[in-house]
Design a protein around this motif. Structure first.
Motif, mmCIF file in Angstrom:
data_model
loop_
_atom_site.group_PDB
_atom_site.id
_atom_site.type_symbol
_atom_site.label_atom_id
_atom_site.label_comp_id
_atom_site.label_asym_id
_atom_site.label_seq_id
_atom_site.Cartn_x
_atom_site.Cartn_y
_atom_site.Cartn_z
ATOM 1 N N GLU A 398 0.988 -1.130 -0.144
ATOM 2 C CA GLU A 398 -0.024 0.210 -0.447
ATOM 3 C C GLU A 398 0.781 1.122 -0.307
ATOM 4 O O GLU A 398 2.414 1.516 0.167
ATOM 5 N N THR A 399 0.308 1.985 -0.759
ATOM 6 C CA THR A 399 0.659 3.244 -0.520
ATOM 7 C C THR A 399 1.858 4.200 1.074
ATOM 8 O O THR A 399 -0.133 4.252 1.926
ATOM 9 N N ILE A 400 1.915 4.753 1.008
ATOM 10 C CA ILE A 400 2.952 5.351 2.268
ATOM 11 C C ILE A 400 3.486 6.755 2.266
ATOM 12 O O ILE A 400 4.178 7.027 1.204
ATOM 13 N N LYS A 401 2.829 7.762 2.728
ATOM 14 C CA LYS A 401 3.703 9.384 2.336
ATOM 15 C C LYS A 401 4.902 9.086 3.407
ATOM 16 O O LYS A 401 4.473 8.752 3.864
ATOM 17 N N VAL A 402 6.079 9.583 2.565
ATOM 18 C CA VAL A 402 7.450 9.388 3.351
ATOM 19 C C VAL A 402 7.605 11.239 2.949
ATOM 20 O O VAL A 402 7.904 10.927 2.212
ATOM 21 N N SER A 403 8.618 11.363 4.016
ATOM 22 C CA SER A 403 9.104 13.019 4.313
ATOM 23 C C SER A 403 10.400 12.623 3.780
ATOM 24 O O SER A 403 11.108 11.788 4.571
ATOM 25 N N VAL A 404 11.395 13.085 2.794
ATOM 26 C CA VAL A 404 12.297 12.770 3.131
ATOM 27 C C VAL A 404 13.191 13.618 2.969
ATOM 28 O O VAL A 404 12.933 14.607 2.993
ATOM 29 N N PHE A 405 14.313 12.745 4.019
ATOM 30 C CA PHE A 405 15.236 13.812 4.501
ATOM 31 C C PHE A 405 16.481 13.914 3.472
ATOM 32 O O PHE A 405 17.326 14.459 3.242
ATOM 33 N N ASP A 406 17.033 12.386 3.125
ATOM 34 C CA ASP A 406 18.109 12.597 2.011
ATOM 35 C C ASP A 406 17.829 12.131 0.934
ATOM 36 O O ASP A 406 17.384 11.164 0.172
ATOM 37 N N LYS A 407 17.804 12.669 0.427
ATOM 38 C CA LYS A 407 16.710 12.524 -1.102
ATOM 39 C C LYS A 407 18.541 11.671 -2.368
ATOM 40 O O LYS A 407 17.971 10.735 -3.141
#
Lengths: 416, 416
Positions: A398-407
């Motif tokens: 399933e889809t989860i929102k992810v806040s990305v701190f390291d691209k």
């Protein structure tokens, strides 16, 4: 205890962009431009050649062909940075890329279409009038707006600044961010361990590094023991800074004096304490300074909670102070590998995930140990998966929102 | 003239990772770790409390309930950083988060489940043995491998380094990258314009900034006029550097002396000249130094071509020298808005695009003017769309590969 979204709103509404400063171009990378940048002259400044070849009059090469070439006497040379020369009827000038188009010439014939013999050039083909000429002002005109105020400066913009003769440029100031680590048990790096209960700091220098990454100027004001005199003395050091971060000292223990002391010593007005989030619940936020223009964040001592609070709450404030428009980490949609379950859905939860970018989009992989004191679990993490209030399960795939701190997980490997 | 992929292969095969250096933690962010990092002791170093409350013996709270609470005498206190205390049967100790578990105790009851009266604590509930105790070594054991050599250091890793008492750490050295700008027509920033044909540099400082971004140390060795003496003198300044970038001076004009002079002055062995790519065809690459460990890139003077060549060819070399594993920019799949057409498909072409991340994935938008001399067209670009050899059209909505040099388009705006 307030909602996470409300907390972020309060923080940003309390945050003011700082004043301006002039910096040289070697220090301007990543800073936010605080003035509009206009062209100082036309670019190109004059008609010039896009090729190596010969500058000619179109009239003289009209009808030229393999069988019946135009034959022109070479009477001048125009190279990049050279003087303006002239051609007359039936003559041509050597010309090099960037060379000024000679007076009288209107067309450039590239070298490959010509032959030179005895100071004469043979041209075997007619070209359209104006060929291979880069016209004056073809890129931009004098006074044109080239870069708008508010742009974060990257290499291309630094190049443009130098090309319009701006060795210095106005940018927004960076906030000075004081970092105070509290707790009787905390040792600085290098200090000898004397008791089993002592813990060496991680937050001081992870916060230091996060402040750098966010574009602030970290100022480590030190370590305060849990006693009034030491806390008071160290807090004085924060007065010259724009933001004060304390770590430790905001849970419910009777040794937690920090929150009281920031009120007493710095005049902090606390705007919230405790947020419905996991980890990072015991976070305090307030404003101080003559115009309440300075910020205070009481950050939990827990290393992972400290990281979460910094990325979600402190970094946006630092970025807003620095003039940035985009203050939040990217939030992407990813497929959650293995799924995630929890008992209660009362708080928004941030779970550490590693990320990959596949042909099928982003994939997030949570870690086994999600305990908030386990900093080593951050080593392979790129983002925080967001488990919203009310959600107790996200299934495999399933889809989860992810806040990305390291691209950097997106970067390419040699041999890929 | 060689294929693009062959050129990149030659560059990386010629690039050697540099030696090591020790840096303090405040300079370690973004550097590549060159040693394995092991734990210096157990973490936590001893059993301690995860809550504020009371340390008790499980035996003494067995069967406790609302009606029939356990009543224990409070005889000690254990706070974070404090001494090890003791509890005896029918007694308890105040304990705070991080406090050592007292000798004799085996369970912590959180404050919320208790009441205190006359130095006695009333406990209204039985908890499982071991509750609220963070066990010694629960995060990691002494000697455990915490961070592997080769890891690029981020704030979490800096925090871990300090927590294992490493104020300094071995990382790979950064390459020193000399930048030489050539051409009679080029003015440095600040120099007065004396002729209409003079152009102010943009490449010098955009390359400077790109070197910084890539993790190298830029060294601007200056501007060389198109004459042997000046080029020779300036090239001497490059000898202490690991990489030499020249910009300008690699097209076919007779004033292009640079390539000859790097051979003569520095002993460069040219490995290729000209690559089947657009823009950036006239790029030269070679190796020099005692063990051919140093690199030379002759970069086109064209500002956009210079950016393309740097991102695709120079940056991977800088990153490899610095010990990085992931040396290339991310290559993502994006939907191309508006489509792109060209006449010939002989060379791989890099087109400037702006990017956005939508619910439907990445979207790439090319710019109107794709002329390679138009640096201002870079201001809103985030990546280079890759039009492969043999491809002459990509239709509206079709997928294009994009090499991303600016990931900030993903960041979030306040109010989103």
């Amino acid at each position: 205890m307030i909602e996470y979204s409300k907390a972020v709103e309060i923080i940003l509404n309390s945050t003011k962009t700082l004043g301006l400063e002039k910096v040289f171009l070697d220090r301007a990378l990543g800073r936010v431009l605080a003035e509009d940048i206009h062209a100082d002259r036309d670019n190109p400044p004059a008609d010039n050649s896009g090729m190596d070849g010969f500058a000619v009059r179109y009239e003289d090469i009209k009808g030229a062909s393999e069988e019946n070439p135009a034959v022109l006497e070479i009477i001048a040379e125009s190279k990049a940075g050279g003087e303006l020369v002239k051609v007359r009827p039936k003559t041509a000038a050597y010309i090099y890329t960037g060379g000024l188009i000679p007076e009288g010439a209107d067309t450039v014939v590239q070298k490959e279409l010509t032959k030179v013999e005895d100071n004469k050039v043979f041209i075997f083909q007619e070209l359209p009038k104006g060929s291979n000429i880069r016209p004056q002002g073809g890129d931009y005109r004098k006074e044109d707006l080239l870069i708008k105020k508010g742009k974060k400066l990257r290499p291309a913009e630094i190049g443009i600044l130098s090309s319009v003769n701006k060795p210095t440029v106005y940018v927004y100031q960076k906030p000075r961010v004081a970092i105070l680590t509290t707790g009787d048990e905390i040792l600085d790096v290098g200090e000898p361990v004397e008791k089993l209960s002592q813990i060496r700091t991680s937050n001081t220098y992870s916060l230091y590094s996060q402040v750098l990454e966010a574009g602030g100027e970290p100022v480590v004001i030190g370590f305060a023991k849990d006693n009034p005199e030491d806390i008071q003395k160290k807090l004085e050091y924060a007065k010259s800074c724009d933001i004060l971060l304390t770590t430790g000292g905001v849970s419910v223990g009777e040794y937690d004096l920090v929150k009281d002391f920031v009120v007493k010593v710095l005049g902090v007005e606390i705007l919230f304490w405790k947020v419905k989030q996991k980890p990072g619940k015991p976070v305090a936020f307030g404003v101080w300074g003559r115009e309440k223009e300075k910020l205070f964040f009481g950050i939990p001592g827990n290393p992972v909670a400290a990281m979460v609070v910094f990325e979600n709450m402190v970094k946006p404030a630092i970025r807003k102070m620095s003039g940035e428009e985009k203050v939040f980490n990217p939030v992407i949609n990813a497929k959650l590998k293995g799924g995630y379950k929890r008992k209660k859905g009362e708080r928004v939860e941030f779970i550490r995930v590693s990320l990959s970018l596949t042909d099928d989009g982003f994939v997030a992989q949570p870690f086994g140990k999600q305990g908030s004191n386990i900093l080593t679990g951050m080593v392979y993490a790129h983002g925080f998966g967001i488990v919203d209030v009310g959600v107790t399960e996200i299934k495999d795939g399933e889809t989860i929102k992810v806040s990305v701190f390291d691209k950097s997980f997106m970067d390419g490997r040699y041999g890929d």
